[in-house]
Design a protein around this motif. Structure first.
Motif, short mmCIF file in Angstrom:
data_model
loop_
_atom_site.label_atom_id
_atom_site.label_comp_id
_atom_site.label_asym_id
_atom_site.label_seq_id
_atom_site.Cartn_x
_atom_site.Cartn_y
_atom_site.Cartn_z
N LYS A 158 -10.75 -11.60 -3.53
CA LYS A 158 -9.89 -11.11 -2.47
C LYS A 158 -10.69 -10.64 -1.26
O LYS A 158 -10.23 -10.70 -0.15
CB LYS A 158 -9.01 -9.97 -3.00
N THR A 159 -11.91 -10.17 -1.53
CA THR A 159 -12.72 -9.62 -0.44
C THR A 159 -13.60 -10.67 0.23
O THR A 159 -14.37 -10.36 1.11
CB THR A 159 -13.63 -8.52 -0.98
N LEU A 161 -13.31 -12.83 2.43
CA LEU A 161 -13.27 -13.11 3.86
C LEU A 161 -14.37 -12.38 4.62
O LEU A 161 -14.71 -12.75 5.73
CB LEU A 161 -11.90 -12.77 4.45
N PHE A 162 -14.95 -11.36 4.00
CA PHE A 162 -16.02 -10.64 4.68
C PHE A 162 -17.39 -11.25 4.42
O PHE A 162 -18.38 -10.78 4.92
CB PHE A 162 -16.06 -9.19 4.21
N ARG A 163 -17.46 -12.27 3.60
CA ARG A 163 -18.78 -12.72 3.17
C ARG A 163 -19.17 -14.06 3.77
O ARG A 163 -20.25 -14.54 3.54
CB ARG A 163 -18.80 -12.85 1.64
N CYS B 36 -17.44 -4.99 -8.60
CA CYS B 36 -18.76 -4.70 -8.06
C CYS B 36 -18.91 -5.42 -6.74
O CYS B 36 -18.48 -6.57 -6.62
CB CYS B 36 -19.85 -5.18 -9.02
N SER B 37 -19.53 -4.77 -5.78
CA SER B 37 -19.60 -5.38 -4.47
C SER B 37 -20.73 -4.78 -3.64
O SER B 37 -21.17 -3.67 -3.92
CB SER B 37 -18.27 -5.18 -3.75
N ILE B 38 -21.16 -5.52 -2.63
CA ILE B 38 -22.12 -4.97 -1.67
C ILE B 38 -21.34 -4.27 -0.56
O ILE B 38 -20.43 -4.85 0.03
CB ILE B 38 -22.99 -6.09 -1.06
N ARG B 86 -3.41 -0.04 -17.05
CA ARG B 86 -2.97 -0.39 -15.71
C ARG B 86 -1.45 -0.30 -15.64
O ARG B 86 -0.75 -0.91 -16.43
CB ARG B 86 -3.41 -1.81 -15.38
N ASP B 123 -5.36 -2.41 -2.96
CA ASP B 123 -6.68 -2.96 -2.66
C ASP B 123 -6.95 -2.69 -1.19
O ASP B 123 -6.06 -2.86 -0.36
CB ASP B 123 -6.67 -4.47 -2.91
N ASN B 125 -10.21 -2.96 1.83
CA ASN B 125 -11.59 -3.21 2.25
C ASN B 125 -11.72 -2.94 3.73
O ASN B 125 -10.82 -3.28 4.50
CB ASN B 125 -11.95 -4.69 2.06
N THR B 126 -12.84 -2.38 4.12
CA THR B 126 -13.09 -2.27 5.56
C THR B 126 -14.48 -2.79 5.83
O THR B 126 -15.36 -2.79 4.96
CB THR B 126 -13.04 -0.80 6.04
N LYS B 127 -14.67 -3.27 7.05
CA LYS B 127 -16.02 -3.68 7.43
C LYS B 127 -16.21 -3.49 8.92
O LYS B 127 -15.32 -3.80 9.71
CB LYS B 127 -16.25 -5.14 7.04
N VAL B 138 -12.68 -3.87 11.00
CA VAL B 138 -11.69 -4.72 10.31
C VAL B 138 -11.26 -4.00 9.04
O VAL B 138 -12.09 -3.62 8.22
CB VAL B 138 -12.28 -6.10 9.95
N MET B 140 -8.61 -4.55 5.83
CA MET B 140 -7.68 -5.44 5.12
C MET B 140 -7.16 -4.68 3.92
O MET B 140 -7.96 -4.16 3.14
CB MET B 140 -8.40 -6.68 4.59
N GLU B 142 -4.08 -4.55 0.67
CA GLU B 142 -2.94 -5.09 -0.05
C GLU B 142 -2.13 -3.92 -0.57
O GLU B 142 -2.69 -2.94 -1.06
CB GLU B 142 -3.37 -5.95 -1.23
#
Lengths: 167, 179
Positions: A158-159, A161-163, B36-38, B86, B123, B125-127, B138, B140, B142
């Motif tokens: 889902k994430t 789009l940032f990569r 997990c993410s950068i 959940r 969900d 995310n910001t960047k 940005v 995004m 959900e």
């Protein structure tokens, strides 16, 4: 005709390539009826492939005409024996799920428009062009005939789009 | 069985996932859901774990010491019963994109409007992108809409933020096709 229980992964039948269908005998007709009954019984379902009811043969049924996404662009009920996509164009990403893999969805990119050849329940050879949601549904169901699940085709997290910048 | 939430974060490099999961495997922990993410230059891991015998933080002893020694921060949370389950969140999924020149308050104001209207963010995310001269933010997210709420309702509520924050906002329903 019976509504069949949907086979769930990890049943191995879902990862097997299926056998082409030869003569359209009463057994094949009963299989098609079971697929149709099972699809409509599930209510929200727009397609079922034979392996999903435990039969490793090349048959699927698709009907997107009752769904929000497909009601304006469809061929009604399609009963497809030995279906094969012979042309693909464009691309469309949709979030897919599968009755055989409950509780998981993923973004899958597929062709937007396809030309598919198949034999219908009455034994006629047909070639039709489909687009949009109907095309996605047919490609998803035909994948089942090749032992492929949507999990094998998830195109992005889902994430994602940032990569893309550095990839 | 007791469940735990484990959060690990540290400067990104190769081998973090294998280092962490080797320890968990040797302890006999099961990893259920994880993400997990950068983020920036950091690699962040969040995992829901269980173990057939462990009951509290002390059960892990100093198993995570090698991670701390290699520069990772480790936080373990002991879940209350049922905390690993959940919830079934029924409703339409809505995707909201918010982007514009960076300024304070973008996340807060959007989340505030959604929270006030009982919209559940599932969900986010910001960047920070763009250039040093023109930083662009940005966001995004959900969200799952409560029953009887539509994408138009969301759009109406966030509309004033376009002017207030000078950002672009689009709201759209994500259709999940169960095939």
């Amino acid at each position: 005709m019976p509504v069949c229980p949907i086979i769930l992964y990890p049943d191995p039948v879902l990862k097997q390539a299926t056998e082409p269908i030869g003569a359209l005998d009463s057994e094949v007709d009963a299989l098609i009826q079971d697929l149709v009954d099972t699809m409509y019984d599930a209510g929200h379902s727009v397609g079922v492939a034979a392996p999903q009811i435990g039969v490793s043969r090349r048959a699927v049924v698709v009907d997107v005409s009752h769904s929000k996404l497909g009601k304006d662009n469809n061929h009604g009920l399609l009963t497809m024996i030995n279906p094969r996509v012979i042309e693909k164009s464009g691309s469309k990403t949709m979030r897919e799920g599968c009755m055989s893999v409950p509780d998981y969805t993923g973004n899958v990119t597929r062709a937007e428009t396809i030309v598919v050849e198949f034999t219908d329940r009455a034994g006629r050879s047909r070639v039709i062009e489909c687009s949009g949601f109907e095309a996605v549904a047919i490609q998803h169901e035909i994948d089942h005939l090749d032992g492929m699940l949507f999990l094998d085709r998830v195109s992005s997290l889902k994430t994602d789009l940032f990569r893309r910048k550095n990839s | 069985m007791q469940h735990f939430a484990l959060t690990i974060i540290g400067r990104d490099r190769t081998g973090i996932v294998s280092q962490v999961t080797e320890i968990l495997y040797e302890l006999g922990c099961n990893i259920a859901d994880s993400s997990c993410s950068i983020l920036g230059g950091q690699f962040a891991m969040i995992l829901i774990l269980d173990h057939p015998e462990y009951v509290d933080r002390d059960s892990f002893g100093d198993a995570f010491l090698p991670l701390e020694e290699s520069g990772l921060s480790v936080f373990l949370r002991v879940l209350k019963p049922g905390g690993e389950i959940r919830p079934e969140i029924e409703g339409e999924i809505c995707m909201i994109s918010v982007y514009g020149s960076d300024k304070p308050g973008i996340v807060y104001r959007v989340a505030q409007v959604l929270g006030e209207n009982q919209v559940n963010i599932t969900d986010l995310n910001t960047k920070l992108v763009g250039s040093a001269d023109n930083p662009v933010y940005v966001l995004m997210l959900e969200a799952v809409l409560p029953e009887n709420m539509t994408e138009q309702d969301i759009d109406t509520w966030v509309a004033p933020l376009r002017d207030e924050l000078q950002v672009d906002i689009t709201v759209r329903t994500i259709h999940t096709a169960e095939l």
